[in-house]
Motif scaffolding. Structure first.
Motif, PDB file in Angstrom:
ATOM      1  N   THR A   1      54.833  -7.173 -50.341  1.00 24.88           N
ATOM      2  CA  THR A   1      53.871  -6.077 -50.571  1.00 24.88           C
ATOM      3  C   THR A   1      52.656  -6.189 -49.663  1.00 24.88           C
ATOM      4  OG1 THR A   1      52.407  -7.140 -52.194  1.00 24.88           O
ATOM      5  CG2 THR A   1      54.437  -6.147 -53.054  1.00 24.88           C
ATOM      6  N   GLN A   2      52.043  -5.066 -49.471  1.00 22.80           N
ATOM      7  CA  GLN A   2      50.682  -4.990 -48.940  1.00 22.80           C
ATOM      8  C   GLN A   2      49.770  -5.722 -49.923  1.00 22.80           C
ATOM      9  OE1 GLN A   2      48.612  -4.791 -46.698  1.00 22.80           O
ATOM     10  NE2 GLN A   2      48.526  -2.624 -46.109  1.00 22.80           N
TER      11      GLN A   2
ATOM     12  N   TYR B   1      54.474  -1.007 -50.496  1.00 22.93           N
ATOM     13  CA  TYR B   1      53.077  -0.644 -50.769  1.00 22.93           C
ATOM     14  C   TYR B   1      52.899  -0.245 -52.233  1.00 22.93           C
ATOM     15  CZ  TYR B   1      53.467  -0.733 -45.787  1.00 22.93           C
ATOM     16  OH  TYR B   1      53.719  -1.177 -44.504  1.00 22.93           O
TER      17      TYR B   1
ATOM     18  N   CYS C   1      53.068  -9.553 -35.609  1.00 27.05           N
ATOM     19  CA  CYS C   1      53.209  -9.095 -34.222  1.00 27.05           C
ATOM     20  C   CYS C   1      52.389  -7.819 -34.085  1.00 27.05           C
ATOM     21  CB  CYS C   1      54.682  -8.809 -33.937  1.00 27.05           C
ATOM     22  SG  CYS C   1      54.984  -8.274 -32.261  1.00 27.05           S
TER      23      CYS C   1
ATOM     24  N   ARG D   1      65.782   4.119 -49.451  1.00 29.50           N
ATOM     25  CA  ARG D   1      66.652   4.287 -48.267  1.00 29.50           C
ATOM     26  C   ARG D   1      66.526   3.086 -47.346  1.00 29.50           C
ATOM     27  NH1 ARG D   1      66.363  10.239 -45.750  1.00 29.50           N
ATOM     28  NH2 ARG D   1      66.690   8.915 -43.945  1.00 29.50           N
ATOM     29  N   LYS D   2      65.280   2.628 -47.198  1.00 28.18           N
ATOM     30  CA  LYS D   2      65.036   1.475 -46.313  1.00 28.18           C
ATOM     31  C   LYS D   2      65.758   0.245 -46.854  1.00 28.18           C
ATOM     32  CE  LYS D   2      60.601  -0.309 -45.906  1.00 28.18           C
ATOM     33  NZ  LYS D   2      59.260  -0.423 -45.321  1.00 28.18           N
TER      34      LYS D   2
ATOM     35  N   ALA E   1      52.418   8.431 -46.618  1.00 28.01           N
ATOM     36  CA  ALA E   1      53.459   9.067 -47.454  1.00 28.01           C
ATOM     37  C   ALA E   1      52.927  10.362 -48.046  1.00 28.01           C
ATOM     38  CB  ALA E   1      53.868   8.119 -48.574  1.00 28.01           C
TER      39      ALA E   1
ATOM     40  N   LEU F   1      59.591  -3.630 -39.183  1.00 25.28           N
ATOM     41  CA  LEU F   1      58.466  -2.720 -39.449  1.00 25.28           C
ATOM     42  C   LEU F   1      58.459  -1.526 -38.510  1.00 25.28           C
ATOM     43  CD1 LEU F   1      55.885  -5.589 -39.476  1.00 25.28           C
ATOM     44  CD2 LEU F   1      56.179  -4.075 -41.441  1.00 25.28           C
TER      45      LEU F   1
ATOM     46  N   TYR G   1      48.318 -14.191 -47.462  1.00 23.48           N
ATOM     47  CA  TYR G   1      47.752 -13.805 -46.169  1.00 23.48           C
ATOM     48  C   TYR G   1      46.657 -14.816 -45.853  1.00 23.48           C
ATOM     49  CZ  TYR G   1      50.239  -9.412 -46.886  1.00 23.48           C
ATOM     50  OH  TYR G   1      51.215  -8.467 -47.076  1.00 23.48           O
TER      51      TYR G   1
ATOM     52  N   LEU H   1      60.919  -9.541 -40.140  1.00 22.56           N
ATOM     53  CA  LEU H   1      60.261  -8.539 -40.985  1.00 22.56           C
ATOM     54  C   LEU H   1      60.278  -7.255 -40.171  1.00 22.56           C
ATOM     55  CD1 LEU H   1      58.593  -7.344 -43.249  1.00 22.56           C
ATOM     56  CD2 LEU H   1      56.746  -8.847 -42.675  1.00 22.56           C
TER      57      LEU H   1
HETATM   58  P1  FAD Z   1      58.030   2.628 -42.957  1.00 21.74           P
HETATM   59  O1  FAD Z   1      58.796   1.951 -44.012  1.00 21.74           O
HETATM   60  O2  FAD Z   1      58.787   3.225 -41.830  1.00 21.74           O
HETATM   61  O3  FAD Z   1      57.151   3.756 -43.666  1.00 21.74           O
HETATM   62  C1  FAD Z   1      56.085   4.376 -42.976  1.00 21.74           C
HETATM   63  C2  FAD Z   1      55.711   5.685 -43.649  1.00 21.74           C
HETATM   64  O4  FAD Z   1      56.714   6.660 -43.416  1.00 21.74           O
HETATM   65  C3  FAD Z   1      55.569   5.607 -45.177  1.00 21.74           C
HETATM   66  O5  FAD Z   1      54.525   6.473 -45.544  1.00 21.74           O
HETATM   67  C4  FAD Z   1      56.888   6.110 -45.713  1.00 21.74           C
HETATM   68  O6  FAD Z   1      56.770   6.705 -46.997  1.00 21.74           O
HETATM   69  C5  FAD Z   1      57.252   7.158 -44.643  1.00 21.74           C
HETATM   70  N1  FAD Z   1      58.695   7.279 -44.406  1.00 21.74           N
HETATM   71  C6  FAD Z   1      59.618   6.307 -44.386  1.00 21.74           C
HETATM   72  N2  FAD Z   1      60.829   6.808 -44.066  1.00 21.74           N
HETATM   73  C7  FAD Z   1      60.641   8.138 -43.847  1.00 21.74           C
HETATM   74  C8  FAD Z   1      61.501   9.223 -43.470  1.00 21.74           C
HETATM   75  N3  FAD Z   1      62.807   9.017 -43.273  1.00 21.74           N
HETATM   76  N4  FAD Z   1      60.943  10.462 -43.323  1.00 21.74           N
HETATM   77  C9  FAD Z   1      59.619  10.683 -43.545  1.00 21.74           C
HETATM   78  N5  FAD Z   1      58.757   9.680 -43.903  1.00 21.74           N
HETATM   79  C10 FAD Z   1      59.267   8.448 -44.054  1.00 21.74           C
HETATM   80  N6  FAD Z   1      51.936  -4.031 -38.773  1.00 21.74           N
HETATM   81  C11 FAD Z   1      52.022  -4.532 -37.531  1.00 21.74           C
HETATM   82  O7  FAD Z   1      51.773  -3.823 -36.556  1.00 21.74           O
HETATM   83  N7  FAD Z   1      52.379  -5.850 -37.317  1.00 21.74           N
HETATM   84  C12 FAD Z   1      52.697  -6.675 -38.334  1.00 21.74           C
HETATM   85  O8  FAD Z   1      53.015  -7.852 -38.095  1.00 21.74           O
HETATM   86  C13 FAD Z   1      52.630  -6.173 -39.674  1.00 21.74           C
HETATM   87  N8  FAD Z   1      52.982  -6.935 -40.731  1.00 21.74           N
HETATM   88  C14 FAD Z   1      52.971  -6.389 -41.991  1.00 21.74           C
HETATM   89  C15 FAD Z   1      53.402  -7.176 -43.069  1.00 21.74           C
HETATM   90  C16 FAD Z   1      53.416  -6.652 -44.372  1.00 21.74           C
HETATM   91  C17 FAD Z   1      53.902  -7.513 -45.520  1.00 21.74           C
HETATM   92  C18 FAD Z   1      52.960  -5.328 -44.606  1.00 21.74           C
HETATM   93  C19 FAD Z   1      52.936  -4.774 -46.004  1.00 21.74           C
HETATM   94  C20 FAD Z   1      52.558  -4.536 -43.532  1.00 21.74           C
HETATM   95  C21 FAD Z   1      52.561  -5.049 -42.218  1.00 21.74           C
HETATM   96  N9  FAD Z   1      52.177  -4.283 -41.125  1.00 21.74           N
HETATM   97  C22 FAD Z   1      52.235  -4.812 -39.839  1.00 21.74           C
HETATM   98  C23 FAD Z   1      51.654  -2.922 -41.305  1.00 21.74           C
HETATM   99  C24 FAD Z   1      52.750  -1.846 -41.172  1.00 21.74           C
HETATM  100  O9  FAD Z   1      53.257  -1.862 -39.873  1.00 21.74           O
HETATM  101  C25 FAD Z   1      52.108  -0.501 -41.466  1.00 21.74           C
HETATM  102  O10 FAD Z   1      51.745  -0.412 -42.812  1.00 21.74           O
HETATM  103  C26 FAD Z   1      52.891   0.726 -41.028  1.00 21.74           C
HETATM  104  O11 FAD Z   1      52.031   1.863 -41.112  1.00 21.74           O
HETATM  105  C27 FAD Z   1      54.127   1.012 -41.864  1.00 21.74           C
HETATM  106  O12 FAD Z   1      55.163   0.195 -41.528  1.00 21.74           O
HETATM  107  P2  FAD Z   1      56.497   0.162 -42.419  1.00 21.74           P
HETATM  108  O13 FAD Z   1      57.472  -0.661 -41.723  1.00 21.74           O
HETATM  109  O14 FAD Z   1      56.159  -0.171 -43.819  1.00 21.74           O
HETATM  110  O15 FAD Z   1      56.904   1.732 -42.320  1.00 21.74           O
END
Ligand code: FAD
Length: 288
Positions: free
Chosen positions: A174-175, A144, A48, A163-164, A151, A106, A268, A104
């Motif tokens: 994974t990425q 990741y 999405c 935490r997540k 991060a 995100l 992918y 999923l």
């Molecule tokens: P989070 O888990 O929220 O983490 C984001 C960053 O914040 C990390 O650096 C983490 O270390 C940091 N962090 C987490 N919690 C905290 C906190 N409490 N305080 C401070 N920092 C914190 N993107 C899309 O737009 N659409 C998709 O469909 C999509 N699909 C994906 C599928 C997969 C398998 C993967 C691996 C990635 C996908 N992405 C997608 C990309 C993803 O949205 C990005 O990588 C985004 O930047 C991070 O999302 P996340 O949910 O992993 O973030």
């Protein structure tokens, strides 16, 4: 009370597709999905875009087709950074009504010039929200092995991941990565942090030059092993050789990962079913 969806096989084999934004793309995706369904994957996930967060018109349509027409389990991606709580609640209700109870969860990528709504700053908050409203949903999250680029450092990234996961994650995907050792080190870090959910390895076969160029410009933090770089360099202008070598490289990664006990492979596909067929045919016996 609705039961949570059934678990997947171990090891699982699954595919990612994205909703198209053109008519040609839509027709191609229909063929791709029919082909992928023949492979009877554990699930097909549907991305999405958080640029077009109209999930009902994009992700949901495709996910509905996968699950309710092709009868393949689906996971709907839900990036929430640019959505309000009300909007997410509506999307979860729409998914639930269609019988799609796997998401999923995100944060989504930060988009330049677009102000986040502020209801979900991290995926962890979205997961708490889903657990509260839809306790029967099955939740996947992203991870990741080479550290998320936002991060502060690798330790903080793993702490945030813990935490997540504790907020209610059933599995991680994974990425993409090209160096399996990065994945194995990441598994060890997760084990040390008591992150115990299955971790599916995200693998992207590189089969054409455009994909290779995009990879080089967008995945700056992804380690490119010498063997992989040599393929890109040598076959940059030989499409058939690049495709053959890219597929063989991905297959080699997958054989190694499954042999070493990985919980599953998430491919992918870039909406190309022929790459999925190549991998599924060659590695079928590993997923029994
Ligand atoms: P989070 O888990 O929220 O983490 C984001 C960053 O914040 C990390 O650096 C983490 O270390 C940091 N962090 C987490 N919690 C905290 C906190 N409490 N305080 C401070 N920092 C914190 N993107 C899309 O737009 N659409 C998709 O469909 C999509 N699909 C994906 C599928 C997969 C398998 C993967 C691996 C990635 C996908 N992405 C997608 C990309 C993803 O949205 C990005 O990588 C985004 O930047 C991070 O999302 P996340 O949910 O992993 O973030």
């Amino acid at each position: 009370m609705t039961q949570p969806p059934a678990p997947f096989h171990h090891p699982s084999l699954s595919y990612e597709v994205f909703p198209p934004n053109t008519q040609v793309g839509a027709e191609r995706l229909t063929h791709t999905l029919n082909d992928l369904a023949e492979l009877k994957p554990d699930f097909i996930s549907v991305t999405c875009s958080n640029r077009q967060p109209n999930i009902e018109e994009t992700t949901l349509k495709v996910a509905n087709h996968v699950q309710n027409t092709l009868h393949i389990p689906t996971i709907a991606h839900l990036p929430a950074m640019y959505l309000s709580k009300e909007r997410v609640a509506d999307s979860l209700d729409s998914l639930d009504q269609l019988g799609i109870r796997r998401v999923l969860a995100l944060r989504g990528d930060i988009l330049e010039g677009l102000e986040p709504v502020g209801d979900f700053s991290y995926a962890e908050e979205l997961i708490h929200f889903i657990k509260e409203r839809k306790p029967h949903f099955d939740i996947t999250a992203a991870c990741y092995p080479e550290v998320h680029p936002d991060a502060p450092n690798a330790v903080a990234d793993i702490r945030f991941l813990k935490r997540k996961v504790d907020a209610g994650v059933d599995r991680l995907i994974t990425q993409l990565f090209f160096d399996n050792d990065c994945f194995y080190h990441f598994q060890e870090k997760c084990a040390l942090a008591n992150i115990e959910v299955p971790i599916l390895a995200g693998i992207m076969p590189i089969v054409n030059r455009n994909q290779a160029l995009r990879l080089l410009t967008t995945c700056e933090t992804t380690k490119l092993p010498r063997k992989f770089k040599a393929i890109l360099d040598k076959y940059e202008h030989e499409p058939q050789a690049l495709r053959a070598a890219g597929l063989a490289y991905a297959l080699d990664q997958i054989v190694d990962l499954i042999t070493q006990g990985a919980d599953g492979i998430h491919l992918y596909t870039m909406n190309q079913s022929d790459t999925a067929h190549y991998i599924a045919d060659a590695a079928k016996a590993l997923f029994k």
